[in-house]
Design an enzyme around this catalytic site. Sequence first.
Site, PDB file in Angstrom:
ATOM      1  N   ASP A  65      14.979   8.806 -16.377  1.00  0.00           N
ATOM      2  CA  ASP A  65      15.987   8.053 -17.139  1.00  0.00           C
ATOM      3  C   ASP A  65      17.180   7.668 -16.271  1.00  0.00           C
ATOM      4  OD1 ASP A  65      16.431  10.872 -17.171  1.00  0.00           O
ATOM      5  OD2 ASP A  65      17.932  10.614 -18.750  1.00  0.00           O
TER       6      ASP A  65
ATOM      7  N   HIS B 276      21.806  21.084 -12.183  1.00  0.00           N
ATOM      8  CA  HIS B 276      20.838  20.548 -13.124  1.00  0.00           C
ATOM      9  C   HIS B 276      19.488  21.187 -12.826  1.00  0.00           C
ATOM     10  CE1 HIS B 276      19.730  17.891 -16.299  1.00  0.00           C
ATOM     11  NE2 HIS B 276      19.032  17.046 -15.592  1.00  0.00           N
TER      12      HIS B 276
END
Lengths: 305, 305
Positions: free
Chosen positions: A67, A143
């Site tokens: 994304d 992340h």
Amino acid sequence: MEKFELHILGCGSALPTTRHFPTSQVLNVRDKLFMIDCGEGAQLQFRKSRLKFSRLNHIFISHLHGDHCFGLPGLVSTLNLLGRTADLHVYSPTGLQKVFGPLMEFFNRQMSYQIIYHEFDAGKPATVYEDRSVTVTTIPLRHRMPCSGFLFAEKPGLRHIVRTAVDFYKVPVYELNRIKAGYDYETPDGTIVPNRLLTTSPDVPRTYAYCSDTAYTPAVAEQVKGVDMLFHEATFAGVDGTRAAETFHTTAGQAAQIARMAGVGRLLIGHYSARYDTDDVLLEEALKVFPNTQAANELACIPVR
Amino acid sequence: MEKFELHILGCGSALPTTRHFPTSQVLNVRDKLFMIDCGEGAQLQFRKSRLKFSRLNHIFISHLHGDHCFGLPGLVSTLNLLGRTADLHVYSPTGLQKVFGPLMEFFNRQMSYQIIYHEFDAGKPATVYEDRSVTVTTIPLRHRMPCSGFLFAEKPGLRHIVRTAVDFYKVPVYELNRIKAGYDYETPDGTIVPNRLLTTSPDVPRTYAYCSDTAYTPAVAEQVKGVDMLFHEATFAGVDGTRAAETFHTTAGQAAQIARMAGVGRLLIGHYSARYDTDDVLLEEALKVFPNTQAANELACIPVR
């Protein structure tokens, strides 16, 4: 004042919704365009924002989740169809060229321009780009894979000419660039006119920081201290805090805490989870912690200061 | 009547415009969804069309140009995020798996479902899919690389029960499926009630043909003869006929000639070049040759008959 403004191309997260495109932004620094992330559809939104492909030379990718980069093949192919000749620079954590290179080559047998890949170690801050207007420094994030934010710091501009003063001292036009750069003026009879009589201070340089995707990481506040505008992901609402932690994302309240700790001028939130029917819940949550918060939205153009 | 309708997700060509997405369509055949081409942003448009990902099991790719397949990685990743378990079948000319497979695998380390690639020789017609509702046959096209259209032919449905007749003959409910399938009914006392007294004919099967991208190729008319609806690319206006021929595309007037030669029920044009400010010029040109022409537009839902 010259441009330093942000275009939002997409501010949703991985699952598509009827309201949001995946992540992509364009920072316009004095009419140079810097793309930050390139989710699917970025080139379509770029066109809708009436931006010019010819002014885009640098793309910064935060991390290798789809994304944030699935818009690259389409954009690269379009630039090729348009007959671009200037190099295109792509900055990313290690690995992007290996995964996208063969695909780009297959779909662009004859490239009219070159892609220059600049891959960096996302684990430590580094200045990955610099020109006479701006520096771009990576911001290490936490992340599920190596991931970096980006800090865009404008360099001081030139001093502003005081028109009445240069007229009074009869400064010739060819001297003006030197004077804007801070030099004094020497008249034909040898008198020195100090620069401070001829100019006023340049505009205060502006700063923009982009932090997405990341778990709540207070250390980030150190690196973005005092920036004019901070974009921070706010994927989840506080009520979904456990899910945020599990997936290494941030809640809207936590994003606002980062903004408050860093004392930024303004907070912009985005990367909204598809689970919310409206993003108001996220904005309201952030506003309680940091009043100068704004919710990103597709095709918005936001002056950084 | 059960559904046989077409959703337009995108009907532009390779260069993005503010009006069109690149090519993608979804044919709904009795609530099974068949995607035809998958340009960038197809998954976003799919959501906007309020279609259900769970009903999508088959994707047909005409050829390996980016504007017809760059939406695949995003769609595949989204289906994975949603935890899909059913196989996804992708039909394409030879080469798709080789070019997309490594990328799909990198971005989906753990796949919740399997992609089954069905690659075919685009040079000759072949039935590449068949179930009890529909057959899908490839239509060889002439483009700058191997390229196929697709002919979707509905199979005859069941006969329709005449309610008053089955009541009169006291036909038990468990006999109805046999009778819909065309069998006679035998009463308890051994009398044979012929099927024609109990039913009317099934609906006439419907057909849809998709032809993009292609140079003007009269032979195509043979294969799409009499279809209820033909989608034919109409990238250029007649005034740009030379450019159309050079790039192996079709003008709107030529598309309409194919429709007329084939005697189709309706022509749908699309794959509009970015060079036209409006698609009306293309529609008007086609209407002069084939009056029952319609211009495709994003998010339109068009019943095939």
